[in-house]
Design a protein around this motif. Structure first.
Motif, PDB file in Angstrom:
ATOM      1  N   CYS A 518      61.661  -6.585 -27.646  1.00 33.77           N
ATOM      2  CA  CYS A 518      61.780  -7.933 -28.207  1.00 33.77           C
ATOM      3  C   CYS A 518      60.409  -8.580 -28.339  1.00 33.77           C
ATOM      4  CB  CYS A 518      62.698  -8.784 -27.324  1.00 33.77           C
ATOM      5  SG  CYS A 518      62.871 -10.498 -27.891  1.00 33.77           S
ATOM      6  N   ALA A 525      65.027  -4.225 -27.544  1.00 28.37           N
ATOM      7  CA  ALA A 525      65.523  -4.989 -28.688  1.00 28.37           C
ATOM      8  C   ALA A 525      66.842  -4.422 -29.191  1.00 28.37           C
ATOM      9  CB  ALA A 525      64.491  -4.965 -29.810  1.00 28.37           C
ATOM     10  N   PHE A 536      64.091  -8.218 -31.896  1.00 27.15           N
ATOM     11  CA  PHE A 536      64.623  -9.267 -31.037  1.00 27.15           C
ATOM     12  C   PHE A 536      65.766  -8.701 -30.198  1.00 27.15           C
ATOM     13  CE2 PHE A 536      62.927 -11.084 -34.907  1.00 27.15           C
ATOM     14  CZ  PHE A 536      62.054 -12.047 -34.425  1.00 27.15           C
ATOM     15  N   CYS A 537      65.894  -9.232 -28.975  1.00 27.99           N
ATOM     16  CA  CYS A 537      66.996  -8.860 -28.089  1.00 27.99           C
ATOM     17  C   CYS A 537      68.222  -9.720 -28.434  1.00 27.99           C
ATOM     18  CB  CYS A 537      66.587  -9.046 -26.629  1.00 27.99           C
ATOM     19  SG  CYS A 537      66.188 -10.761 -26.205  1.00 27.99           S
TER      20      CYS A 537
END
Length: 591
Positions: A518, A525, A536-537
């Motif tokens: 992330c 992620a 992004f997570c």
């Protein structure tokens, strides 16, 4: 105030030639006024007594030094540390040292630096002020000056302004530097003679400087007409602990050629040894002296010539027409181990050496043709070469030969693709001019370059097994090709430039690229941008990615949804790299 320790005595030495040696010590100089120390007594063309063997006089006029009353570094007075061999003086704190006990000599004197003929110096004679003068060769001064009594180590000087001569020694002179007026600083009563001396010294200094630069330019131009020096050797020379393997005759394979064959073991034959890149042994091969697969042992090299190329330094051309598959020459040099190789590369980088002649021989051995080798060391790189390197087994040991890839006409320059087999070179620009040039030495062409080359020269398409995928040939950050570091995560095909990762060295061990962590918090992620390494997570993926108008692929807010794929505009930030690389070992593989 200029640092007088870096004086105009640092002249460029001529190329190796005739030497003049001291009769009393190991000191030796090249013949000529630019090298022989002033004050040396020349006995013959090759023998002298150097200026270090001077005899001290009782009155001390020619032996004991007269030190200046200011620091050579800061030009201030007060408590000074004086050299016992020349007029140099320093503050101990300027030299970052404590006041020594006993006699002390400056760095210039410890290194053996001596005054030279045709050098402008400041001279202290009797009670006179420091005066500018030129050191003269005793053979060129008037006869009445030559007959004046003097000791070994003394030399005549010509005083500017007054035009007088006198014999002096190293203890009473220090170098004049450009536009130097140091001994005059603060003095009010400067008469016309001394003012004239300063003007003449400055003018003469410029004349000598122009002569020296002209000689250096001439020497450089003369050196550019011939290749850089190296020691010629006929066969590989092991260095240190490196061993050269010699096989027993029973271990050398025998080919299937017969003595009755027209050209046994030739390029057009079905010689099994040649196919396996084994050289036949004359005591094992049934064809004996008729065997044509002994090019390495017999040194059956092609006729070549070292030439000066445009933009690529020195090169090697063939003076005879060659067929495809012909043996050109063997790559010969010093055989060193991996440890010695790394040390040589480190020393070369410290000395800003950019030319390397190292080829990987085996897993733990390297051929270095830099200090010693043959003409093969001059073969240049090309992304579209006419030769290639092949590793052959000769009498039980591995050796490297260069073979042609196509028919070559006489007078053509020979090239081969370094292809990362050349050790030591950092990322260097390629000037081969080939249509498929990758732009850098030893870097494979990008997809676009391969496609452009394929249009020019169609090739048969090779089928790739299903499920086998190769990494991309362009950086996921900047979209350009070159030398790349690739991700080790399963099914990830991304590759990056070290500069785009803000790294100076390739990572070691297993390494996963920043695309899998992330960009906000660094945890694994769950959603990835298809156009740059941002990801992004689950906690931060809300609203971070939007569908692109191009096939609905996920795209982060830093990109225009209309952007075409594989042309990212956002580079990785240092924070992203730190989060991705911290806490795990690295590995690197080059594409």
């Amino acid at each position: 105030m200029m640092n007088l320790s870096l004086s105009n005595t640092r002249l460029s030495f001529p190329s190796p030639g005739r030497m003049m040696r001291c009769l009393r010590c190991p000191v030796a100089y090249h013949t000529g006024d630019s090298c022989v120390a002033a004050g040396s007594m020349v006995l013959t063309h090759h023998i002298m007594i150097c200026s270090s063997h001077g005899i001290a006089k009782r009155n001390g006029l020619l032996s004991s030094p007269v030190n200046v009353n200011w620091c050579f570094l800061c030009a201030r007075g007060e408590k000074l540390l004086c050299c016992v061999l020349c007029p140099a003086s320093f503050h101990p704190e300027c030299l970052e040292m404590a006041m020594p006990e006993g006699a002390w000599s400056c760095r210039e004197c410890r290194s053996g630096r001596k005054p030279h003929y045709k050098q402008i110096v400041w001279v202290k004679l009797g009670n006179y002020r420091w005066w500018p003068a030129e050191i003269c060769n005793p053979r060129l001064v008037p006869p009445n000056i030559q007959t004046l009594r003097h000791d070994i180590g003394a030399f005549p000087v010509f005083f500017f302004g007054s035009h007088d001569y006198y014999w002096i020694n190293q203890g009473r002179v220090f170098p004049y530097v450009e536009n130097d007026k140091t001994p005059v600083t603060g003095q009010i009563n400067i008469n016309k003679t001394f003012k004239k001396a300063l003007e003449e010294a400055a003018r003469r200094f410029q004349e000598l400087k122009a002569q020296r630069e002209s000689r250096e330019a001439l020497e450089q131009e003369r050196n550019s007409r011939k290749p850089p020096p190296y020691k010629f050797i006929k066969s590989n020379k092991p260095v240190g602990k490196v061993q050269v393997h010699i096989a027993d005759l029973s271990e050398i394979p025998r080919c299937n050629c017969k003595p009755t064959d027209e050209h046994p073991c030739s390029l057009d034959s079905q010689c099994l040894n040649r196919m396996l890149q084994y050289e036949c042994h004359p005591q094992v091969c049934l064809t004996g002296d008729s065997c044509e697969n002994q090019c390495f042992s017999k040194r059956l090299y092609s006729e070549t010539e070292v030439i000066k190329t445009e933009g690529c330094g020195w090169g090697l051309k063939t003076n005879q027409a060659l067929r495809k598959g012909d043996f050109v020459t063997e790559y010969v040099g010093e055989v060193i181990d991996s440890e010695e190789c790394q040390q040589r590369i480190k020393r070369a980088h410290e000395n800003r050496v950019t030319d390397f002649y190292m080829l990987t021989l085996t897993k733990d051995r390297v051929i270095d043709a830099g200090p010693k080798g043959n003409s093969s060391r001059f073969i240049n790189h090309s992304c579209s070469p006419n030769c290639e390197t092949q590793k052959w087994t000769v009498n039980g040991d591995v050796r490297i030969g260069l073979f042609t890839l196509c028919d070559i006409e006489a007078g053509t320059e020979l090239t081969f693709n370094y292809n990362l087999d050349l050790v030591g070179n950092r990322r260097s620009s390629c000037h081969c001019g080939a249509e498929n040039c990758s732009g850098f030495l030893g870097v494979r062409p990008t997809k676009e370059e391969k496609a452009r080359n394929a249009k020019l020269k169609p090739k048969k398409r090779k089928l790739r097994p299903e499920g086998k995928r190769t990494h991309e040939y362009f950086c996921f950050c900047c979209g350009e090709g070159g030398e790349l570091v690739i991700c080790d995560k399963k099914d990830c095909l991304k590759a990056y430039h070290l500069l785009c990762l803000n790294l100076t060295k390739p990572p070691y061990g297993r390494w996963e690229c920043p695309w899998h962590d992330c960009s906000v918090c660094g945890v694994p992620a769950s959603t990835l941008c298809d156009f740059c390494p941002r990801s992004f997570c689950r906690q931060h993926e809300g609203g971070a990615l939007t569908p692109s108008t191009l096939e609905g692929r996920p795209c982060c807010s830093n990109h225009n949804p209309l952007i075409r794929p594989n042309t990212p505009t956002t580079l990785i930030t240092p924070d992203m790299i730190h989060r991705s690389l911290s806490g795990s070992p690295f590995t690197t593989r080059r594409k």
